[in-house]
Write an enzyme that holds these catalytic residues in place. Structure first.
Site, PDB file in Angstrom:
ATOM      1  N   LYS A  67       0.855  -1.187   0.000  1.00  0.00           N
ATOM      2  CA  LYS A  67       0.000   0.000   0.000  1.00  0.00           C
ATOM      3  C   LYS A  67       0.888   1.232   0.000  1.00  0.00           C
ATOM      4  O   LYS A  67       1.794   1.359   0.833  1.00  0.00           O
ATOM      5  CB  LYS A  67      -0.929   0.039   1.217  1.00  0.00           C
TER       6      LYS A  67
ATOM      7  N   ARG B  86     -10.163  -1.092   7.529  1.00  0.00           N
ATOM      8  CA  ARG B  86      -9.228  -1.994   8.208  1.00  0.00           C
ATOM      9  C   ARG B  86      -8.742  -1.389   9.523  1.00  0.00           C
ATOM     10  O   ARG B  86      -8.482  -2.103  10.486  1.00  0.00           O
ATOM     11  CB  ARG B  86      -8.077  -2.394   7.302  1.00  0.00           C
TER      12      ARG B  86
ATOM     13  N   ASN C 282     -13.558  16.249  20.720  1.00  0.00           N
ATOM     14  CA  ASN C 282     -12.793  16.693  19.559  1.00  0.00           C
ATOM     15  C   ASN C 282     -12.350  18.129  19.793  1.00  0.00           C
ATOM     16  O   ASN C 282     -13.028  18.890  20.494  1.00  0.00           O
ATOM     17  CB  ASN C 282     -13.654  16.602  18.288  1.00  0.00           C
TER      18      ASN C 282
ATOM     19  N   GLY D 263      -4.414   6.412  16.300  1.00  0.00           N
ATOM     20  CA  GLY D 263      -3.975   7.556  15.502  1.00  0.00           C
ATOM     21  C   GLY D 263      -2.486   7.660  15.270  1.00  0.00           C
ATOM     22  O   GLY D 263      -2.032   8.283  14.303  1.00  0.00           O
ATOM     23  N   THR D 264      -1.678   7.080  16.154  1.00  0.00           N
ATOM     24  CA  THR D 264      -0.228   7.268  16.084  1.00  0.00           C
ATOM     25  C   THR D 264       0.409   6.185  15.229  1.00  0.00           C
ATOM     26  O   THR D 264       0.432   5.017  15.605  1.00  0.00           O
ATOM     27  CB  THR D 264       0.386   7.270  17.492  1.00  0.00           C
TER      28      THR D 264
ATOM     29  N   LYS E 149       4.222  11.456  16.461  1.00  0.00           N
ATOM     30  CA  LYS E 149       2.793  11.552  16.762  1.00  0.00           C
ATOM     31  C   LYS E 149       2.527  10.963  18.144  1.00  0.00           C
ATOM     32  O   LYS E 149       3.234  10.068  18.596  1.00  0.00           O
ATOM     33  CB  LYS E 149       1.966  10.834  15.692  1.00  0.00           C
TER      34      LYS E 149
ATOM     35  N   GLY F 231      -2.594   0.446  17.812  1.00  0.00           N
ATOM     36  CA  GLY F 231      -2.878   0.096  16.424  1.00  0.00           C
ATOM     37  C   GLY F 231      -2.038   0.918  15.468  1.00  0.00           C
ATOM     38  O   GLY F 231      -2.468   1.983  15.007  1.00  0.00           O
TER      39      GLY F 231
END
Length: 321
Positions: A67, A110, A159, A220-221, A226, A292
């Protein structure tokens, strides 16, 4: 060579399909039959973009590919998705390019599936409140996938721009659940399962925020620098991930590892839990964390599924390369 479009992926692959594919890949990684290759992930120095490659080979599934893509934060102003990617699948027997599969929706599916797998195997059994930190493009996918795993009774959201939470409130309403905007302190205190899905470069959830039996899916990281969680919070958790070395290098665990508060050897592949070789939450783990980071095999598994279905239903376009 075949081409599978974004529209075809959306029609052919749903959240349950993605979860089954990702769970099987994690199990294959734990068994040693599926292998990810080193990730390339770099800042371009142009358009504030991050760009890279994730690739791998699943021997049992017969899936080989890569990818290519990344994150362009200015795309929202162009009415485009910030995450842009394409999956290239190869024939593992000949090396010939078999297909190009559009990767934007696939990536969201995914990523959400990986968090849902972690909820399935690591969340407290009586989890009733779901918290979600972030309200970008992938957040709705995360929320839908999570709500399929446990009978949550309500959803809390945070948020930086609270007005964007309206989209998540609508998703919660689809499942008949009340949704509330909450500060991070309250969200951490009240939620039994927390998903973080932001592009933050500073900690949002802190150790003192999270109380009681909790599972965090930090999604997110995926790049050096990050960060969504306080390293003290990570150090307090029983840590699980898709790929331990990657988690230590560029995932949420990188900061606790760099600070000497977590050893890479203490980060458990979630495939070991899926295969029953690790007890997961166990009786003594009050806080579990799934880091993740995103591995190429996740993308390839979902892309290969989309390709098979597109071929079977005549939805893959053939071109000469």
């Amino acid at each position: 060579m075949l081409i599978v479009s974004e529209a075809a992926v959306a029609e052919l692959v749903g959240p349950d399909d993605a979860l089954a594919a990702v769970e099987a890949v994690f199990a294959g990684m734990a068994d040693g039959t599926a292998r990810n290759f080193p990730v390339v992930r770099e800042a371009l120095g142009h358009a504030d973009a991050l760009y890279g490659f994730k690739s791998g080979f699943d021997r049992e599934g017969g899936v080989l590919g890569v990818k290519a893509g990344g994150y362009w934060p200015g795309n929202a102003a162009r009415d485009l998705t910030n995450h842009q990617s394409t999956v290239c699948l190869f024939d593992p027997d000949t090396g010939q390019c078999r297909a190009l599969v559009a990767g934007n929706r696939l990536t969201a599916l995914r990523t959400a599936a990986a968090a849902a797998v972690s909820i399935r195997h690591l969340a407290p059994p009586d989890a009733a409140v779901l918290g979600i930190v972030g309200a970008g493009h992938q957040a709705a996918f995360q929320l839908r996938a999570a709500l399929r795993e446990r009978p949550f009774r309500r959803v809390l959201g945070w948020n930086r721009h609270p007005e964007r939470l309206e989209g998540l409130a609508a998703v919660a309403a689809e499942g008949g659940l009340p949704f509330e905007s909450a500060g991070l302190e309250r969200l951490g205190r009240d939620a039994n399962v927390i998903i973080t899905i932001t592009s933050s470069f500073e900690p949002l959830l802190r150790a003192e925020h999270v109380q009681g039996p909790t599972h965090i899916a930090a999604m997110g990281t995926d790049t050096r620098g990050k960060q969504e969680l306080d390293p003290a919070l990570v150090a307090r958790a029983a840590c699980f991930t898709d790929e331990p070395e990657q988690a230590a290098a560029l995932g949420e665990c990188q900061h606790a590892v760099a600070a000497g508060r977590l050893e890479t050897a203490a980060i458990t592949p979630i495939g070991e839990v899926i295969r029953g070789r690790h007890r997961g939450r166990g009786e003594g783990a009050e806080l579990t964390l799934f880091d993740g980071t995103g591995v190429g095999l996740q993308d390839l598994a979902v892309a290969a599924l989309a390709l098979r279905r597109a071929e079977a239903q005549g939805m893959a376009r053939e071109v000469a390369l």
